[in-house]
Design an enzyme around this catalytic site. Sequence first.
Site, PDB file in Angstrom:
ATOM      1  N   ASP A   1     -16.481   2.948  -8.144  1.00 26.64           N
ATOM      2  CA  ASP A   1     -16.095   2.353  -6.866  1.00 26.64           C
ATOM      3  C   ASP A   1     -16.332   3.308  -5.698  1.00 26.64           C
ATOM      4  OD1 ASP A   1     -14.171   4.207  -7.450  1.00 26.64           O
ATOM      5  OD2 ASP A   1     -12.460   2.853  -7.282  1.00 26.64           O
TER       6      ASP A   1
ATOM      7  N   LYS B   1       1.035  19.243  17.724  1.00 28.51           N
ATOM      8  CA  LYS B   1       0.274  18.302  16.904  1.00 28.51           C
ATOM      9  C   LYS B   1      -0.846  18.991  16.116  1.00 28.51           C
ATOM     10  CE  LYS B   1       1.222  14.419  19.996  1.00 28.51           C
ATOM     11  NZ  LYS B   1       0.659  13.352  20.860  1.00 28.51           N
TER      12      LYS B   1
ATOM     13  N   ASP C   1     -14.321   5.714  -0.884  1.00 26.72           N
ATOM     14  CA  ASP C   1     -13.722   5.198  -2.109  1.00 26.72           C
ATOM     15  C   ASP C   1     -13.256   3.765  -1.823  1.00 26.72           C
ATOM     16  OD1 ASP C   1     -12.362   4.980  -4.586  1.00 26.72           O
ATOM     17  OD2 ASP C   1     -10.489   5.521  -3.588  1.00 26.72           O
TER      18      ASP C   1
END
Length: 355
Positions: free
Chosen positions: A228, A278, A333
Amino acid sequence: MNNDKKLWKKCVLPLASSIKDAIVNLDAGGFKIALIVNPLGVLAGTVSDGDIRRGILRGLGADRSIDSIMNESPVVVSPSTSEAAIRKMMYVFKVQQIPIVDEQRRVVGLCTWDEFGGFQERENLLVIMAGGQGMRLRPYTDDCPKPLLKVAGKPIVEHIITRAVEEGFRKFVLATHYLGHMIEQYLGDGSSFGVKISYLREPSPMGTAGALSLLMRPTESFVVTNGDVLTDIRYGGILDFHLNQDASATMAVGIHEWQHPFGVVSTKDGKIVGFEEKPTYTTHINAGVYVLKPSALDFLQQSERCDMPDLFQTLRRKSQPTVAYPLYETWLDIGRPNDLKEARGRRFSSKRRLK
């Protein structure tokens, strides 16, 4: 010799470039090498796919200068060097590209292995793990196995095989379970695609590695990929990397960056010692593509379930060398409906259809 400016100049980069510039260049140029030149056009060095991956393994960021990974003493030839001599040099030095330079060492062209016979045909197996039920992709997988879901007009598994064929692979093994008969009906023995395909039929779900215990032991290292995963990885590249590292097992690892949504406060003994607004964290993730030595199969229990990370852990505990292959190519994926939607909106560089 590839001395057409419109072609070889695509892989020329100035010495002031960054590693990121080289990654973009290799991805877009198609020559698998960047020629690094000073302002006078003199060759300062070269950067290959392997140079970039070794730099990533050393922890070098994409913004680092190109000279931090550059090969300053590459093999070069003059415009008068014969094709026979160039072919021999490529074989001796195990390189697929050689810059052509003049007497002042200015770049005037590029020789590539493709000019002298194309890709290297490989005897190594490529195993595709195609037995999963694709539960997270329901309802798409209610009556279709995940490897047969179509992206850009053809099944995921055909994209995988097509790319491997372009890398010289001709022998494939598919591990099947859920709706495996549909995969066999579509691919058959591979003869209609110009390859050889056989099957490992899992009696029950055996994980991402367990089915390999059913495999007739190969004589050479072999590639394994999840069924996959869509990627522009060079399967021959990861195989060569594995062989050069003399590893028992090699895992392709993607680079995943995650930015914290808040400012981070660092404390010690109740006191504030620092702030970071951040911050971005970089991690390596399992990309679902591997290379294994035949001896790695000795660490699997016959017909028992095993996932690939567990096999790697076992190999590590047994002091078997396991290495990472940094992946910077396009990778996806396809595990959820949104992933499938994204894949159908992307363009992967492997455009050639199987014959």
